[in-house]
Scaffold this active site. Structure first.
Site, PDB file in Angstrom:
ATOM      1  N   LYS A 148       0.856  -1.181   0.000  1.00 54.49           N
ATOM      2  CA  LYS A 148       0.000   0.000   0.000  1.00 54.49           C
ATOM      3  C   LYS A 148       0.896   1.235   0.000  1.00 54.49           C
ATOM      4  CE  LYS A 148      -1.610   2.942   2.715  1.00 54.49           C
ATOM      5  NZ  LYS A 148      -1.729   4.122   1.844  1.00 54.49           N
ATOM      6  N   GLY A 194       6.886   4.839   8.575  1.00 54.18           N
ATOM      7  CA  GLY A 194       6.122   6.085   8.643  1.00 54.18           C
ATOM      8  C   GLY A 194       6.274   6.729  10.000  1.00 54.18           C
ATOM      9  N   SER A 195       5.220   7.401  10.424  1.00 49.52           N
ATOM     10  CA  SER A 195       5.307   8.180  11.660  1.00 49.52           C
ATOM     11  C   SER A 195       5.235   7.277  12.891  1.00 49.52           C
ATOM     12  CB  SER A 195       4.165   9.197  11.705  1.00 49.52           C
ATOM     13  OG  SER A 195       2.928   8.523  11.696  1.00 49.52           O
ATOM     14  N   THR A 196       5.784   7.739  13.970  1.00 50.31           N
ATOM     15  CA  THR A 196       5.768   6.977  15.224  1.00 50.31           C
ATOM     16  C   THR A 196       4.325   6.794  15.709  1.00 50.31           C
ATOM     17  OG1 THR A 196       7.936   7.853  15.729  1.00 50.31           O
ATOM     18  CG2 THR A 196       6.718   6.924  17.572  1.00 50.31           C
ATOM     19  N   VAL A 215       1.431   6.577  14.003  1.00 56.09           N
ATOM     20  CA  VAL A 215       0.718   5.524  13.265  1.00 56.09           C
ATOM     21  C   VAL A 215       1.383   4.169  13.547  1.00 56.09           C
ATOM     22  CG1 VAL A 215       0.045   4.676  10.984  1.00 56.09           C
ATOM     23  CG2 VAL A 215      -0.138   7.115  11.507  1.00 56.09           C
ATOM     24  N   GLU A 272       9.706   0.832  10.870  1.00 56.56           N
ATOM     25  CA  GLU A 272      10.755   1.841  10.660  1.00 56.56           C
ATOM     26  C   GLU A 272      10.087   3.183  10.883  1.00 56.56           C
ATOM     27  OE1 GLU A 272      13.745   1.125  10.382  1.00 56.56           O
ATOM     28  OE2 GLU A 272      13.834  -0.865   9.486  1.00 56.56           O
ATOM     29  N   CYS A 318      13.874   9.939   7.240  1.00 60.22           N
ATOM     30  CA  CYS A 318      13.919   9.518   8.644  1.00 60.22           C
ATOM     31  C   CYS A 318      15.359   9.487   9.151  1.00 60.22           C
ATOM     32  CB  CYS A 318      13.231   8.175   8.823  1.00 60.22           C
ATOM     33  SG  CYS A 318      13.769   6.940   7.654  1.00 60.22           S
ATOM     34  N   GLU A 368      10.987  15.551  15.345  1.00 59.94           N
ATOM     35  CA  GLU A 368      11.356  15.309  13.952  1.00 59.94           C
ATOM     36  C   GLU A 368      10.647  16.346  13.083  1.00 59.94           C
ATOM     37  OE1 GLU A 368       9.874  11.645  12.021  1.00 59.94           O
ATOM     38  OE2 GLU A 368      11.879  11.483  11.160  1.00 59.94           O
TER      39      GLU A 368
HETATM   40  P1  TAP Z   1       1.987   8.221   8.258  1.00 56.74           P
HETATM   41  O1  TAP Z   1       0.636   8.768   8.487  1.00 56.74           O
HETATM   42  O2  TAP Z   1       2.620   7.437   9.321  1.00 56.74           O
HETATM   43  O3  TAP Z   1       1.867   7.354   6.906  1.00 56.74           O
HETATM   44  C1  TAP Z   1       2.735   6.320   6.527  1.00 56.74           C
HETATM   45  C2  TAP Z   1       1.941   5.235   5.812  1.00 56.74           C
HETATM   46  O4  TAP Z   1       0.994   4.650   6.720  1.00 56.74           O
HETATM   47  C3  TAP Z   1       1.123   5.748   4.634  1.00 56.74           C
HETATM   48  O5  TAP Z   1       1.068   4.767   3.617  1.00 56.74           O
HETATM   49  C4  TAP Z   1      -0.246   5.917   5.258  1.00 56.74           C
HETATM   50  O6  TAP Z   1      -1.282   5.896   4.322  1.00 56.74           O
HETATM   51  C5  TAP Z   1      -0.312   4.709   6.168  1.00 56.74           C
HETATM   52  N1  TAP Z   1      -1.287   4.805   7.258  1.00 56.74           N
HETATM   53  C6  TAP Z   1      -1.797   5.925   7.835  1.00 56.74           C
HETATM   54  N2  TAP Z   1      -2.698   5.600   8.789  1.00 56.74           N
HETATM   55  C7  TAP Z   1      -2.760   4.246   8.823  1.00 56.74           C
HETATM   56  C8  TAP Z   1      -3.491   3.308   9.596  1.00 56.74           C
HETATM   57  N3  TAP Z   1      -4.350   3.679  10.535  1.00 56.74           N
HETATM   58  N4  TAP Z   1      -3.303   1.999   9.363  1.00 56.74           N
HETATM   59  C9  TAP Z   1      -2.429   1.572   8.426  1.00 56.74           C
HETATM   60  N5  TAP Z   1      -1.728   2.420   7.640  1.00 56.74           N
HETATM   61  C10 TAP Z   1      -1.867   3.743   7.851  1.00 56.74           C
HETATM   62  O7  TAP Z   1       2.976   9.350   7.871  1.00 56.74           O
HETATM   63  P2  TAP Z   1       2.591  10.719   7.149  1.00 56.74           P
HETATM   64  O8  TAP Z   1       1.313  11.303   7.619  1.00 56.74           O
HETATM   65  O9  TAP Z   1       2.686  10.441   5.719  1.00 56.74           O
HETATM   66  O10 TAP Z   1       3.741  11.644   7.662  1.00 56.74           O
HETATM   67  C11 TAP Z   1       3.631  12.236   8.958  1.00 56.74           C
HETATM   68  C12 TAP Z   1       4.973  12.317   9.617  1.00 56.74           C
HETATM   69  O11 TAP Z   1       5.504  10.996   9.741  1.00 56.74           O
HETATM   70  C13 TAP Z   1       6.034  13.039   8.822  1.00 56.74           C
HETATM   71  O12 TAP Z   1       5.951  14.402   8.971  1.00 56.74           O
HETATM   72  C14 TAP Z   1       7.275  12.434   9.387  1.00 56.74           C
HETATM   73  O13 TAP Z   1       7.625  13.036  10.602  1.00 56.74           O
HETATM   74  C15 TAP Z   1       6.883  11.007   9.630  1.00 56.74           C
HETATM   75  N6  TAP Z   1       7.281  10.124   8.523  1.00 56.74           N
HETATM   76  C16 TAP Z   1       8.298   9.315   8.754  1.00 56.74           C
HETATM   77  C17 TAP Z   1       8.719   8.478   7.739  1.00 56.74           C
HETATM   78  C18 TAP Z   1       9.844   7.559   7.978  1.00 56.74           C
HETATM   79  S1  TAP Z   1      10.712   7.024   6.732  1.00 56.74           S
HETATM   80  N7  TAP Z   1      10.150   7.130   9.169  1.00 56.74           N
HETATM   81  C19 TAP Z   1       8.109   8.486   6.501  1.00 56.74           C
HETATM   82  C20 TAP Z   1       7.036   9.335   6.302  1.00 56.74           C
HETATM   83  C21 TAP Z   1       6.627  10.133   7.346  1.00 56.74           C
HETATM   84  P3  TAP Z   1      -1.851   7.290   3.725  1.00 56.74           P
HETATM   85  O14 TAP Z   1      -0.684   8.116   3.358  1.00 56.74           O
HETATM   86  O15 TAP Z   1      -2.642   6.876   2.556  1.00 56.74           O
HETATM   87  O16 TAP Z   1      -2.675   7.871   4.823  1.00 56.74           O
END
Ligand code: TAP
Length: 453
Positions: free
Chosen positions: A154, A207-209, A211, A229, A263, A356
């Protein structure tokens, strides 16, 4: 079926519209993956390896197309996007060697012999963030497929285009139906269903801590296997005895790569007090020299942020009156631009120092001695990446061992390498990806006793 309009973050113009999968569509994909897994795991290892090599060849043949898609969808500079497409090919090639080397052990026991097998965990749900849509997809996909798992990926809602194309390339390479599927859709719908469905045996989430914590709780209900991660707030530690010129010249790339949406961003630079002024003098031209602009240009080093709302989040960390030491430039006109920004001196209670940012913002803080540097570096709930600069080999090893983080570089700004394990300490995650042992995360060890008496 609902759909999502993908925007180009450099132009704010629509790129295309992508249908969003529902929970029912996700259930149907899980059923296909479950059915396909029986044949995939039974495939002779050499055939599974050959199919992964064919998949890598398809990615290679379409690398330029994938890179252009990423430029349009994510705003990554074309040179970075080409590297990312190449990374998918290389990671597939690296793990294509694994099926034929997935060996167990023979353990001496009384009354017979005991052999172990590495059995695939089953259907894997791979939840990918928007910051590195191609590499992060490949880090989960390739070892899972090599282990004999089937995969439902996904991508993030914001950045589905390269993952969808890679899914098509997998089919063109001959991967059987249901072995690798890509479902575009919301995290709260598709991602949540992958976590909740009992037939998905493992989740790989980046993704985010916040979630990640929800996903961990969801997986606990099924005792589902999980790799996480999550975020980071990594330190770049510069000792006075280091090559200060090199440390300053490369520091922008350790934090502003991918516009800081990384990250592993080393977003806290810690500099020994006696070298602080010299370091800042050298850092200023390095930061001002970062080429920010049209991601389609081969000269561009930094593109826009991913979305307007993310730019708003980043901007909150640099409010009016923030101690901006110096900053780079951004182009005029449309696009979610934010300049490379260096803050000093910064209070250690400031959100920009403790949280972060996930944008091109870095703080620079002085330290006194080795113990002080280690204490500052470890004063965070995260532990993902880090760099340290010194000419003293003993100190390099002492400090590297003392910093609580999963991935460190000495006298280098590099971070993730697919040959070596990648993952975090503390709240930066759970488990390891990449490296020679990555298949352990996608296999269960089974031991079988054979009586000889
Ligand atoms: P997240 O909300 O954590 O999204 C990461 C992934 O998880 C996306 O594919 C997202 O889908 C999915 N997701 C969201 N809610 C979910 C749920 N309840 N169940 C299963 N999957 C779910 O990150 P974001 O909103 O894109 O970014 C927010 C912050 O997270 C950033 O500002 C950054 O600080 C951090 N972040 C960290 C990383 C790494 S590499 N560690 C990467 C991205 C972001 P959708 O996008 O379709 O909602």
């Amino acid at each position: 079926m609902t759909s999502y309009t993908v925007l180009n973050p450099a132009t704010e113009q629509p790129v295309t519209t992508v249908p969003q999968a529902s929970a029912e569509v996700t259930d149907a994909a899980i059923a296909r993956a479950t059915a396909a897994q029986r044949a995939w795991r039974a495939n002779p290892p050499g055939e599974r390896a050959a199919l992964l090599r064919a998949f890598a060849a398809q990615v290679d043949a379409h690398a330029e197309e994938l890179a252009a898609l990423e430029v349009a969808n994510s705003g990554h500079p074309i040179s970075a996007a080409r590297w990312e497409a190449g990374q998918v090919r290389d990671v597939l090639t690296y793990y294509s060697a694994a099926p034929e080397r997935l060996t167990g052990r023979q353990i001496p026991v009384p009354g017979g012999l005991d052999v172990t097998f590495k059995e695939p965990v089953g259907v894997v749900g791979l939840i990918v963030p928007w910051n590195f849509p191609m590499p992060i997809l490949s880090w989960g996909m390739a070892p899972a497929l090599a282990a004999g798992c089937t995969v439902i990926a996904k991508p993030a809602e914001l950045t589905p285009l390269t993952a969808l194309r890679i899914g098509e390339l997998a089919s063109q390479a001959g991967l059987p139906d249901g072995v690798f599927q890509v479902l575009a859709g919301k995290g709260s719908v598709v991602g949540q269903r992958l976590v909740d469905h009992p037939d998905v045996r493992k989740i790989v989430f980046t993704g985010s801590t916040e979630v990640g914590q929800q996903i961990m709780a969801g997986c606990a209900r099924h005792v589902k296997r999980l790799t996480l991660e999550l975020g980071g707030k990594s330190a770049n530690i510069v000792f006075a005895d280091a090559d200060i010129e090199k440390a300053a010249a490369t520091a922008p790339y350790a934090v502003f790569d991918n516009a800081g949406q990384d990250c592993c961003a080393r977003s806290r630079i810690l500099v020994q007090r006696s070298a602080f002024d010299r370091f800042m003098e050298l850092l200023e031209p390095a930061v001002k020299g970062v080429q920010v602009g049209d991601p389609r240009s081969g000269r561009t080093q930094m593109g826009p942020l991913i979305s307007a709302s993310h730019r708003d989040n980043v901007a909150k960390y640099v409010p009016d009156g923030a101690p901006v030491a110096f900053r780079g430039n951004t182009p005029a006109g449309p696009g979610y631009w934010f300049p490379p920004t260096v803050l000093a001196p910064v209070s250690m209670a400031a959100p920009v120092y403790t949280e972060e940012v996930f944008g091109p913002v870095v703080t620079v803080t002085p330290f006194d001695d080795e113990a002080d540097a280690i204490a500052l570096a470890n004063d965070t709930p995260y532990g993902l990446s880090g760099s340290l600069w010194t000419r003293d080999v003993g100190r390099a090893i002492r400090v590297a061992r003392a910093v609580e983080t999963g991935n460190l570089s000495v006298n280098s700004h590099s971070s993730v390498r697919y040959w070596t394990p990648f993952g975090g300490f503390k709240q930066s995650g759970l488990g390891r990806e990449l490296g020679p042992d990555a298949l352990d995360a996608f296999t269960e060890v089974k031991n079988v006793f054979i009586a000889t008496d």
